[in-house]
Design an enzyme around this catalytic site. Structure first.
Site, short mmCIF file in Angstrom:
data_model
loop_
_atom_site.label_atom_id
_atom_site.label_comp_id
_atom_site.label_asym_id
_atom_site.label_seq_id
_atom_site.Cartn_x
_atom_site.Cartn_y
_atom_site.Cartn_z
N LYS A 153 4.77 0.73 9.20
CA LYS A 153 4.64 2.04 8.69
C LYS A 153 4.16 3.28 9.41
O LYS A 153 4.41 4.19 9.44
CB LYS A 153 3.98 1.94 7.37
N GLU A 189 0.72 -1.10 -0.12
CA GLU A 189 -0.06 -0.07 -0.18
C GLU A 189 0.91 1.34 0.07
O GLU A 189 1.97 1.39 0.98
CB GLU A 189 -1.05 0.13 1.03
N ARG A 195 5.76 -12.83 9.42
CA ARG A 195 6.54 -11.71 9.19
C ARG A 195 7.74 -11.78 9.82
O ARG A 195 8.49 -12.63 10.58
CB ARG A 195 5.71 -10.49 10.31
P1 ATP Z 1 3.14 -2.31 8.06
O1 ATP Z 1 2.31 -3.45 8.99
O2 ATP Z 1 4.40 -2.22 8.02
O3 ATP Z 1 2.35 -1.26 7.78
P2 ATP Z 1 1.72 -3.50 5.97
O4 ATP Z 1 1.77 -5.00 5.75
O5 ATP Z 1 0.57 -2.82 6.11
O6 ATP Z 1 3.12 -3.10 6.70
P3 ATP Z 1 1.91 -3.23 3.12
O7 ATP Z 1 2.20 -2.31 2.14
O8 ATP Z 1 0.47 -3.72 3.07
O9 ATP Z 1 2.14 -3.08 4.48
O10 ATP Z 1 2.91 -4.56 2.78
C1 ATP Z 1 3.07 -5.17 1.51
C2 ATP Z 1 3.53 -6.72 1.59
O11 ATP Z 1 4.57 -6.55 2.35
C3 ATP Z 1 2.38 -7.25 2.21
O12 ATP Z 1 1.98 -8.70 1.58
C4 ATP Z 1 2.71 -7.57 3.45
O13 ATP Z 1 2.17 -8.91 4.17
C5 ATP Z 1 4.22 -7.87 3.53
N1 ATP Z 1 4.99 -7.36 4.73
C6 ATP Z 1 4.77 -6.23 5.50
N2 ATP Z 1 5.38 -6.24 6.70
C7 ATP Z 1 6.12 -7.32 6.58
C8 ATP Z 1 6.96 -7.87 7.51
N3 ATP Z 1 7.54 -7.55 8.40
N4 ATP Z 1 7.42 -9.26 6.99
C9 ATP Z 1 7.27 -9.82 5.94
N5 ATP Z 1 6.35 -9.32 5.15
C10 ATP Z 1 5.87 -7.96 5.43
MG MG Z 2 -1.27 -3.48 5.20
#
Ligand code: ATP
Ligand code: MG
Length: 560
Positions: free
Chosen positions: A272, A36, A262
């Site tokens: 984020k 995102e 994760r």
């Molecule tokens: P955050 O929790 O940091 O805001 P998010 O999951 O909301 O991260 P996205 O932009 O939705 O951020 O993530 C893009 C991709 O990266 C998704 O498929 C998510 O599952 C993966 N991702 C995010 N954080 C991690 C992590 N700590 N380890 C592995 N994959 C991750």
């Molecule tokens: Mg997300």
């Protein structure tokens, strides 16, 4: 990338893919990385990128980059651009497969209309609070909305008028009609569309209703014919809802969602939202502050992309929640830099040494090895003269027994130059040491042992005072002082390490370092790895300490 370690055994996701290919369920893989665009990528994302793009490389498949941009108020093109740059830096390429969920808004809208017509979605005019309380909880089933059984025609009419902009934000929503008593709360008539009168970074003001992430994500995968939809564990109990959409909407394909754990690292935060808070409240200088766990931060810090890829391979892919040690990542960084980084001499905390028996005005160009791990990197010339700088803590006036570096009467080797003996200590009125006087042995040129067979126990680094380039060096430590800043009491901000940045403004560098370009990481001999920063210039370089030569942090902790 051929010299990177091969995965020792296949993880469970690659095993599933092998089975799907062997059984003929798929004849190739299509994966995607779906960020995102509401922040910069962090190390956690790197794990997902290495997994999805890695599978595409290994199986000869393809990996899409798709922005899940359903949240106009939090998203921005700045984030879109930085995400693309970071993925490329990591060494991956989506080719022509760049997509945006917002490209599917029309189709998603049509499918919402389809669901209404099928009696599987309705416009709900309850307030947000009513919807929330009506949902129940794990112990209590939800209760049906009074609007749940309104006629299809009425929902259709209202939904069209929602789209046309007749209503204000939050006045009504479109909900799926699934089951208000479902054990999985995600299936208790989830919201599909909400009214948000906000400009979208791609669709402008075309829409004032936006699909929810849950309604968008799975269908976007289906539209793109993703075969294996890989996501983190928190989406496990959303899978049933995604499957419900796939079952009830005429989607063109049926991706299989597989969840993995994760990446978590100690001494940092990786959400984020929290990283944005660090930036907006100016606890750091920006998203690319070298202390940040963002990809732009670690890049500026000097971490090589290959080290991140190696690290992701080492930690592997599982379904178990765990926290990895930051030291493991730093070791991966050292391993790559030890092979790759050219060596130079720099003195961070200088003290002047006058070599009294060295001819005034004479300058010699000493030959120094660029990288002992890489003979083909050759040698360079470093000027030597009568006055040099050495590291203040390479000298002790009253040394303890095991101190082999410089002290009155003692002799050391100046790397690639000569043996040097300290003859005299000059102090100011307050008793501070301001200068050393010494003599060199002309028979030790290049640092060779002299014919009399005399030996020294220590080799120290130096720079010629007249030729040295003054620089700023930024020493970084962990951004947080506690191992799990997210999980302690109070705010994660309470755990910020007040000593995470130390700026040294009077470092002296060998002149060759002035031409190191911003973004390049080198080794300062005996000190660690340092990356030239964009804030510097040829006249006054700025270097960021990437990592020390050894894990001094672990040692300090044990002693403490
Ligand atoms: P955050 O929790 O940091 O805001 P998010 O999951 O909301 O991260 P996205 O932009 O939705 O951020 O993530 C893009 C991709 O990266 C998704 O498929 C998510 O599952 C993966 N991702 C995010 N954080 C991690 C992590 N700590 N380890 C592995 N994959 C991750
Ligand atoms: Mg997300």
């Amino acid at each position: 990338m051929s010299d990177e370690p091969a995965p020792t055994s296949k993880d469970f996701i690659r095993e599933i893919i092998d089975e799907d290919l062997a059984s003929g369920k798929h004849d190739g893989t299509v994966t995607r990385f779906p960020p995102e665009p509401n922040g910069y990528l962090h190390l956690g994302h790197a794990k997902s990128i290495c997994l999805n793009f890695g599978i595409a490389q290994e199986y000869g498949g393809r990996c899409h980059l798709r922005f899940d941009d359903t949240n106009p108020t939090k998203e921005d093109v700045e984030y879109v651009d930085s995400i693309k740059e970071d993925i490329k830096w990591l060494g991956f390429d989506w080719g022509e497969h760049l997509y945006f969920a917002s490209d599917y808004f029309e189709k998603l809208y049509d499918w919402a209309v389809y669901l209404i017509k099928e009696g599987k979605a309705y416009v709900d005019q309850q307030t947000a609070a009513e919807i929330k309380s009506g949902r129940g909880d794990l112990q209590t089933p939800g209760i049906n909305s009074p609007y749940r059984d309104r006629p299809v025609e009425e929902s259709l009419d209202l939904f069209q008028r929602m789209k046309a902009g007749e209503f204000g934000d939050g006045v009504m929503v479109l909900r799926a009609k699934v089951d208000m008593a479902h054990a999985n709360l995600n299936l208790r008539d989830p919201v599909l569309y909400r009214i948000v009168h906000a400009e979208h970074h791609r669709t402008g003001d075309k829409w004032c209703i936006y699909p929810m992430y849950d309604y968008t994500h799975g269908q976007s995968d289906a539209i793109e014919h993703i075969t294996h939809s890989l996501c983190t564990l928190e989406f496990e109990n959303h899978r049933a809802l995604y499957d419900w959409f796939l079952d009830n909407i005429p989607v063109p394909s049926r991706p299989r969602q597989i969840e993995f754990s994760r990446l978590n690292l100690n001494y940092t935060v990786m959400s984020k939202r929290k990283l944005l808070q660090l930036v907006t409240e100016k606890h750091v200088s920006g998203w690319d502050d070298p202390r940040m766990p963002t990809l732009s931060g670690i890049r500026r810090r000097g971490y090589p992309a290959a080290a991140i890829r190696n690290f992701c391979k080492t930690i592997g892919i599982t379904k178990f929640e765990s926290t990895n040690d930051f030291a493991l990542l730093e070791n991966a960084v050292r391993e790559v830099l030890n092979q790759e980084a050219p060596r130079f001499m720099a003195v961070l905390d200088p003290i002047r040494v006058v070599i009294t028996n060295y001819p005034e005005g004479q300058v010699e160009e000493m030959e120094a090895v660029n990288n002992p791990e890489k003979p083909e990197a050759g040698t360079r010339l470093v000027p030597f003269s009568r006055e040099i700088f050495i590291e203040r803590d390479d000298f002790m006036e009253d040394p303890p027994k095991k101190f082999f570096r410089l002290s009155p009467g003692a002799e050391v080797r100046l790397r690639s130059a000569y043996f040097l003996r300290c003859d005299e200590v000059i102090k100011d009125a307050a008793g501070n040491i301001v200068e050393l006087r010494g003599s060199y042995d002309p028979e030790t040129r290049g640092g060779e042992n002299p014919p009399d067979g005399r030996k020294v126990k220590a080799t120290i680094h130096w720079v010629s005072a007249a030729h040295a380039v003054e620089a700023e060096v930024r020493l970084y430590d962990r951004l947080f002082a506690s191992e799990a800043p997210d999980r302690g009491e109070g705010s994660f901000l309470d755990h910020l390490n007040p000593d995470s940045l130390t700026v040294l403004s009077g470092a002296r560098l060998e002149p060759n370092l002035a031409s190191v370009v911003s973004g390049e990481t080198v080794q300062f001999e005996r000190l660690g790895y340092f990356c030239a920063d964009k804030d510097g210039s040829q006249e006054r370089p700025v270097f960021n300490r990437t990592v020390g030569l050894r894990d001094s942090w672990a040692k300090a902790q044990n002693q403490g």
